[in-house]
Scaffold this motif. Structure first.
Motif, PDB file in Angstrom:
ATOM      1  N   ALA A   1      34.845  29.846  44.077  1.00  0.00           N
ATOM      2  CA  ALA A   1      33.995  29.815  42.897  1.00  0.00           C
ATOM      3  C   ALA A   1      32.748  30.656  43.132  1.00  0.00           C
ATOM      4  N   ALA A   2      32.439  31.490  42.164  1.00  0.00           N
ATOM      5  CA  ALA A   2      31.212  32.287  42.193  1.00  0.00           C
ATOM      6  C   ALA A   2      30.331  31.834  41.033  1.00  0.00           C
ATOM      7  N   ALA A   3      29.022  31.927  41.208  1.00  0.00           N
ATOM      8  CA  ALA A   3      28.083  31.500  40.180  1.00  0.00           C
ATOM      9  C   ALA A   3      27.810  32.594  39.151  1.00  0.00           C
ATOM     10  N   SER A   4      28.155  33.846  39.489  1.00  0.00           N
ATOM     11  CA  SER A   4      27.835  34.956  38.594  1.00  0.00           C
ATOM     12  C   SER A   4      28.752  36.146  38.868  1.00  0.00           C
ATOM     13  N   THR A   5      28.741  37.093  37.940  1.00  0.00           N
ATOM     14  CA  THR A   5      29.498  38.325  38.161  1.00  0.00           C
ATOM     15  C   THR A   5      28.904  39.112  39.332  1.00  0.00           C
ATOM     16  N   ASP A   6      27.588  39.027  39.527  1.00  0.00           N
ATOM     17  CA  ASP A   6      26.962  39.699  40.670  1.00  0.00           C
ATOM     18  C   ASP A   6      27.508  39.162  41.989  1.00  0.00           C
TER      19      ASP A   6
ATOM     20  N   ARG B   1      39.031  39.663  33.469  1.00  0.00           N
ATOM     21  CA  ARG B   1      40.467  39.372  33.492  1.00  0.00           C
ATOM     22  C   ARG B   1      40.867  38.944  32.088  1.00  0.00           C
ATOM     23  N   GLY B   2      41.894  39.567  31.554  1.00  0.00           N
ATOM     24  CA  GLY B   2      42.285  39.362  30.169  1.00  0.00           C
ATOM     25  C   GLY B   2      43.029  38.065  29.891  1.00  0.00           C
TER      26      GLY B   2
ATOM     27  N   ALA C   1      36.816  35.287  31.841  1.00  0.00           N
ATOM     28  CA  ALA C   1      37.181  35.316  33.259  1.00  0.00           C
ATOM     29  C   ALA C   1      36.739  36.640  33.894  1.00  0.00           C
ATOM     30  N   TYR C   2      36.158  36.551  35.085  1.00  0.00           N
ATOM     31  CA  TYR C   2      35.704  37.710  35.848  1.00  0.00           C
ATOM     32  C   TYR C   2      36.021  37.432  37.314  1.00  0.00           C
ATOM     33  N   ALA C   3      36.747  38.340  37.968  1.00  0.00           N
ATOM     34  CA  ALA C   3      37.218  38.062  39.321  1.00  0.00           C
ATOM     35  C   ALA C   3      37.361  39.340  40.139  1.00  0.00           C
TER      36      ALA C   3
ATOM     37  N   ILE D   1      42.643  36.470  48.984  1.00  0.00           N
ATOM     38  CA  ILE D   1      41.581  35.604  48.493  1.00  0.00           C
ATOM     39  C   ILE D   1      40.937  36.248  47.274  1.00  0.00           C
ATOM     40  N   CYS D   2      40.239  35.445  46.496  1.00  0.00           N
ATOM     41  CA  CYS D   2      39.529  35.986  45.342  1.00  0.00           C
ATOM     42  C   CYS D   2      38.246  35.209  45.114  1.00  0.00           C
ATOM     43  N   ALA D   3      37.340  35.811  44.357  1.00  0.00           N
ATOM     44  CA  ALA D   3      36.151  35.140  43.852  1.00  0.00           C
ATOM     45  C   ALA D   3      36.251  35.176  42.339  1.00  0.00           C
ATOM     46  N   TYR D   4      35.900  34.076  41.682  1.00  0.00           N
ATOM     47  CA  TYR D   4      36.093  33.907  40.248  1.00  0.00           C
ATOM     48  C   TYR D   4      34.858  33.284  39.614  1.00  0.00           C
ATOM     49  N   THR D   5      34.504  33.769  38.429  1.00  0.00           N
ATOM     50  CA  THR D   5      33.473  33.141  37.609  1.00  0.00           C
ATOM     51  C   THR D   5      33.864  33.315  36.152  1.00  0.00           C
TER      52      THR D   5
END
Length: 133
Positions: A77-82, A105-106, A111-113, A124-128
């Protein structure tokens, strides 16, 4: 001995590493923008990661075989797109490879990852989520 405990559904996740030092350097860099820290070793073959308690274990497989996680992705989990952008850039700089550039992400609104493979090939991925989602 450490007690392994995470939040939510899972208590922890494990990823295999043939080169524990190389994988540790990757995770130190990639997870720092997300506030996930290297909590130190657990014996000789495991490095613990988490925010306040161990939730991710990077380890040499106990059976001595090469690590394999084809088809498995661990999402952070990420808190922001940054934070997602920083995760991706730091992971690439630390020896990871790109599995999906940082961006929208469509498949889900907002969704932004970003996706990476660690030096052992784990995905692995980071997602917000943006726009209040």
């Amino acid at each position: 001995m450490a007690v392994i405990s995470g939040d939510g559904v899972f208590s922890h996740a494990c990823v295999g590493a043939s080169d524990l030092a190389g994988s540790s350097a990757f995770y130190d860099a990639a997870l720092a923008p997300l506030g996930v820290k290297n909590l130190g070793p657990f014996g000789d073959n495991v490095i613990l990661y988490g925010k306040d308690k161990p939730a991710l274990l990077v380890l040499r497989p106990g059976n001595g075989e090469a690590p394999s996680s084809n088809g498995v992705t661990i999402g952070f989990a990420a808190a922001s797109t940054d934070e997602v952008d920083a995760f991706h850039a730091a992971g690439l700089a630390a020896g990871g490879s790109c599995e999906g550039e940082a961006g929208p992400r469509g498949h889900l609104p907002g969704a932004y990852a970003a996706y990476l493979r660690d030096p052992a090939g784990n995905k692995i991925c980071a997602y917000t989520f943006t726009d209040g989602n």
